[in-house]
Design a protein around this motif. Structure first.
Motif, PDB file in Angstrom:
ATOM      1  N   ALA A   1       0.861  -1.188   0.000  1.00  0.00           N
ATOM      2  CA  ALA A   1       0.000   0.000   0.000  1.00  0.00           C
ATOM      3  C   ALA A   1       0.890   1.229   0.000  1.00  0.00           C
ATOM      4  O   ALA A   1       1.855   1.319   0.765  1.00  0.00           O
ATOM      5  CB  ALA A   1      -0.910  -0.007   1.223  1.00  0.00           C
ATOM      6  N   THR A   2       0.575   2.177  -0.861  1.00  0.00           N
ATOM      7  CA  THR A   2       1.375   3.387  -1.011  1.00  0.00           C
ATOM      8  C   THR A   2       0.460   4.607  -1.012  1.00  0.00           C
ATOM      9  O   THR A   2      -0.593   4.594  -1.651  1.00  0.00           O
ATOM     10  CB  THR A   2       2.161   3.340  -2.337  1.00  0.00           C
ATOM     11  N   ASP A   3       0.890   5.640  -0.279  1.00  0.00           N
ATOM     12  CA  ASP A   3       0.207   6.937  -0.278  1.00  0.00           C
ATOM     13  C   ASP A   3      -1.269   6.827   0.087  1.00  0.00           C
ATOM     14  O   ASP A   3      -2.132   7.316  -0.645  1.00  0.00           O
ATOM     15  CB  ASP A   3       0.351   7.632  -1.640  1.00  0.00           C
ATOM     16  N   LEU A   4      -1.571   6.183   1.230  1.00  0.00           N
ATOM     17  CA  LEU A   4      -2.957   6.006   1.661  1.00  0.00           C
ATOM     18  C   LEU A   4      -3.139   6.471   3.099  1.00  0.00           C
ATOM     19  O   LEU A   4      -2.189   6.515   3.875  1.00  0.00           O
ATOM     20  CB  LEU A   4      -3.373   4.539   1.562  1.00  0.00           C
ATOM     21  N   SER A   5      -4.390   6.778   3.449  1.00  0.00           N
ATOM     22  CA  SER A   5      -4.757   7.124   4.815  1.00  0.00           C
ATOM     23  C   SER A   5      -5.947   6.271   5.237  1.00  0.00           C
ATOM     24  O   SER A   5      -6.886   6.092   4.465  1.00  0.00           O
ATOM     25  CB  SER A   5      -5.137   8.600   4.916  1.00  0.00           C
ATOM     26  N   PHE A   6      -5.873   5.730   6.466  1.00  0.00           N
ATOM     27  CA  PHE A   6      -6.924   4.907   7.037  1.00  0.00           C
ATOM     28  C   PHE A   6      -7.193   5.403   8.451  1.00  0.00           C
ATOM     29  O   PHE A   6      -6.325   5.976   9.088  1.00  0.00           O
ATOM     30  CB  PHE A   6      -6.494   3.443   7.182  1.00  0.00           C
TER      31      PHE A   6
ATOM     32  N   ASP B   1       4.115   2.097   2.403  1.00  0.00           N
ATOM     33  CA  ASP B   1       4.997   3.233   2.142  1.00  0.00           C
ATOM     34  C   ASP B   1       4.153   4.496   2.126  1.00  0.00           C
ATOM     35  O   ASP B   1       3.194   4.600   1.357  1.00  0.00           O
ATOM     36  CB  ASP B   1       5.705   3.037   0.801  1.00  0.00           C
ATOM     37  N   ASN B   2       4.493   5.444   2.996  1.00  0.00           N
ATOM     38  CA  ASN B   2       3.775   6.707   3.116  1.00  0.00           C
ATOM     39  C   ASN B   2       2.289   6.475   3.400  1.00  0.00           C
ATOM     40  O   ASN B   2       1.410   6.965   2.708  1.00  0.00           O
ATOM     41  CB  ASN B   2       3.964   7.565   1.863  1.00  0.00           C
ATOM     42  N   VAL B   3       2.039   5.701   4.452  1.00  0.00           N
ATOM     43  CA  VAL B   3       0.677   5.384   4.867  1.00  0.00           C
ATOM     44  C   VAL B   3       0.426   6.014   6.227  1.00  0.00           C
ATOM     45  O   VAL B   3       1.260   5.940   7.126  1.00  0.00           O
ATOM     46  CB  VAL B   3       0.473   3.850   4.939  1.00  0.00           C
ATOM     47  N   ASN B   4      -0.720   6.664   6.374  1.00  0.00           N
ATOM     48  CA  ASN B   4      -1.128   7.267   7.636  1.00  0.00           C
ATOM     49  C   ASN B   4      -2.333   6.508   8.162  1.00  0.00           C
ATOM     50  O   ASN B   4      -3.295   6.288   7.435  1.00  0.00           O
ATOM     51  CB  ASN B   4      -1.492   8.737   7.442  1.00  0.00           C
ATOM     52  N   CYS B   5      -2.262   6.109   9.433  1.00  0.00           N
ATOM     53  CA  CYS B   5      -3.330   5.318  10.013  1.00  0.00           C
ATOM     54  C   CYS B   5      -3.384   5.566  11.516  1.00  0.00           C
ATOM     55  O   CYS B   5      -2.347   5.700  12.159  1.00  0.00           O
ATOM     56  CB  CYS B   5      -3.077   3.841   9.736  1.00  0.00           C
ATOM     57  N   GLU B   6      -4.605   5.611  12.059  1.00  0.00           N
ATOM     58  CA  GLU B   6      -4.732   5.781  13.502  1.00  0.00           C
ATOM     59  C   GLU B   6      -4.373   4.495  14.225  1.00  0.00           C
ATOM     60  O   GLU B   6      -3.495   4.483  15.079  1.00  0.00           O
ATOM     61  CB  GLU B   6      -6.144   6.233  13.853  1.00  0.00           C
ATOM     62  N   ASN B   7      -5.051   3.390  13.919  1.00  0.00           N
ATOM     63  CA  ASN B   7      -4.849   2.128  14.619  1.00  0.00           C
ATOM     64  C   ASN B   7      -4.504   1.022  13.625  1.00  0.00           C
ATOM     65  O   ASN B   7      -5.241   0.793  12.673  1.00  0.00           O
ATOM     66  CB  ASN B   7      -6.111   1.739  15.394  1.00  0.00           C
TER      67      ASN B   7
ATOM     68  N   PHE C   1       7.065  -0.954   7.255  1.00  0.00           N
ATOM     69  CA  PHE C   1       6.478   0.372   7.080  1.00  0.00           C
ATOM     70  C   PHE C   1       7.615   1.330   6.761  1.00  0.00           C
ATOM     71  O   PHE C   1       8.653   1.295   7.421  1.00  0.00           O
ATOM     72  CB  PHE C   1       5.807   0.857   8.370  1.00  0.00           C
ATOM     73  N   VAL C   2       7.417   2.203   5.776  1.00  0.00           N
ATOM     74  CA  VAL C   2       8.413   3.197   5.403  1.00  0.00           C
ATOM     75  C   VAL C   2       7.724   4.556   5.360  1.00  0.00           C
ATOM     76  O   VAL C   2       6.632   4.686   4.790  1.00  0.00           O
ATOM     77  CB  VAL C   2       9.026   2.880   4.009  1.00  0.00           C
ATOM     78  N   ASN C   3       8.337   5.562   5.970  1.00  0.00           N
ATOM     79  CA  ASN C   3       7.821   6.942   5.933  1.00  0.00           C
ATOM     80  C   ASN C   3       6.329   7.005   6.239  1.00  0.00           C
ATOM     81  O   ASN C   3       5.571   7.665   5.537  1.00  0.00           O
ATOM     82  CB  ASN C   3       8.096   7.584   4.571  1.00  0.00           C
ATOM     83  N   SER C   4       5.910   6.320   7.280  1.00  0.00           N
ATOM     84  CA  SER C   4       4.490   6.237   7.609  1.00  0.00           C
ATOM     85  C   SER C   4       4.234   6.784   9.013  1.00  0.00           C
ATOM     86  O   SER C   4       5.158   6.938   9.806  1.00  0.00           O
ATOM     87  CB  SER C   4       3.997   4.796   7.508  1.00  0.00           C
ATOM     88  N   GLU C   5       2.955   7.074   9.314  1.00  0.00           N
ATOM     89  CA  GLU C   5       2.558   7.587  10.617  1.00  0.00           C
ATOM     90  C   GLU C   5       1.359   6.811  11.125  1.00  0.00           C
ATOM     91  O   GLU C   5       0.484   6.435  10.350  1.00  0.00           O
ATOM     92  CB  GLU C   5       2.204   9.066  10.527  1.00  0.00           C
ATOM     93  N   PHE C   6       1.332   6.601  12.449  1.00  0.00           N
ATOM     94  CA  PHE C   6       0.207   5.909  13.075  1.00  0.00           C
ATOM     95  C   PHE C   6       0.140   6.324  14.536  1.00  0.00           C
ATOM     96  O   PHE C   6       1.133   6.722  15.134  1.00  0.00           O
ATOM     97  CB  PHE C   6       0.329   4.396  12.943  1.00  0.00           C
ATOM     98  N   ASP C   7      -1.077   6.228  15.108  1.00  0.00           N
ATOM     99  CA  ASP C   7      -1.240   6.488  16.540  1.00  0.00           C
ATOM    100  C   ASP C   7      -0.822   5.273  17.347  1.00  0.00           C
ATOM    101  O   ASP C   7      -0.161   5.398  18.374  1.00  0.00           O
ATOM    102  CB  ASP C   7      -2.695   6.857  16.871  1.00  0.00           C
TER     103      ASP C   7
END
Length: 173
Positions: free
Chosen positions: A49-54, A69-75, A87-93
């Motif tokens: 998955a690339t460039d996605l937000s969940f 890669d470059n995925v933003n997700c809370e949980n 995971f690469v260059n990604s953010e999550f809570d």
């Protein structure tokens, strides 16, 4: 418009001893369509998955790997039986990952809490985190994280290294 495309490549026979074929299903999600929750189970194969937000993602993979890669997700809640997780260059809570045969790599990521377990593989984490807990039964743990990150990790057959310093088999701050 949601686009789903399946690519079937021709079978290539090499010296008539086996074959190399790879099928893909490509799902293209429109930029203006947010993904709230993604749940899935894959028996054999991987996910990229690339460039996605969940908001939430929960996946079980029996044989295959996960690359975000470059995925933003809370949980994030992931289980992988045979394969790696990266995971690469990604953010999550928060992320909870359990990998039976394979490693866990969080490269240049930012997160709140990370709970990581690799039974037969290593754990390699870099980035900014609030807290990291983890185990590696047959592999090392290497952390390159911010100084104020709360850490509680251990390994049975391998070593723990935090920000370039060897810590033995167990480290908690």
């Amino acid at each position: 418009v949601l686009s789903v495309e399946q690519k079937i490549r021709k079978k290539n026979f090499m010296f008539r001893i086996g074959k190399n074929n790879k099928d893909e299903i490509i799902i293209t999600i429109p930029d203006d369509s947010p993904l709230v929750s993604v749940n899935g189970e894959i028996k054999m194969g991987g996910i990229k998955a690339t460039d996605l937000s969940f908001s939430d993602i929960a996946l079980e993979i029996n044989m295959g790997g996960i690359l975000f890669d470059n995925v933003n997700c809370e949980n994030v809640d992931l289980e992988v039986d045979m394969g790696g997780l990266e995971f690469v260059n990604s953010e999550f809570d928060s992320i909870k990952a359990d990998v039976n045969m394979g490693g866990i790599k969080l490269n240049k990521c930012n997160g709140g809490s990370a709970d990581l377990k690799a039974e037969m593989g290593g754990v390699d984490v870099s980035g900014e985190y609030d807290s990291i807990t983890g185990e590696a039964e047959m592999g090392g743990i290497e952390l390159d994280v911010n100084d104020d990150c709360k850490i509680d990790v251990e390994t049975e057959m391998g070593g723990v290294r935090v920000n370039g310093t060897d810590m033995g088999k167990k480290y908690k701050n």
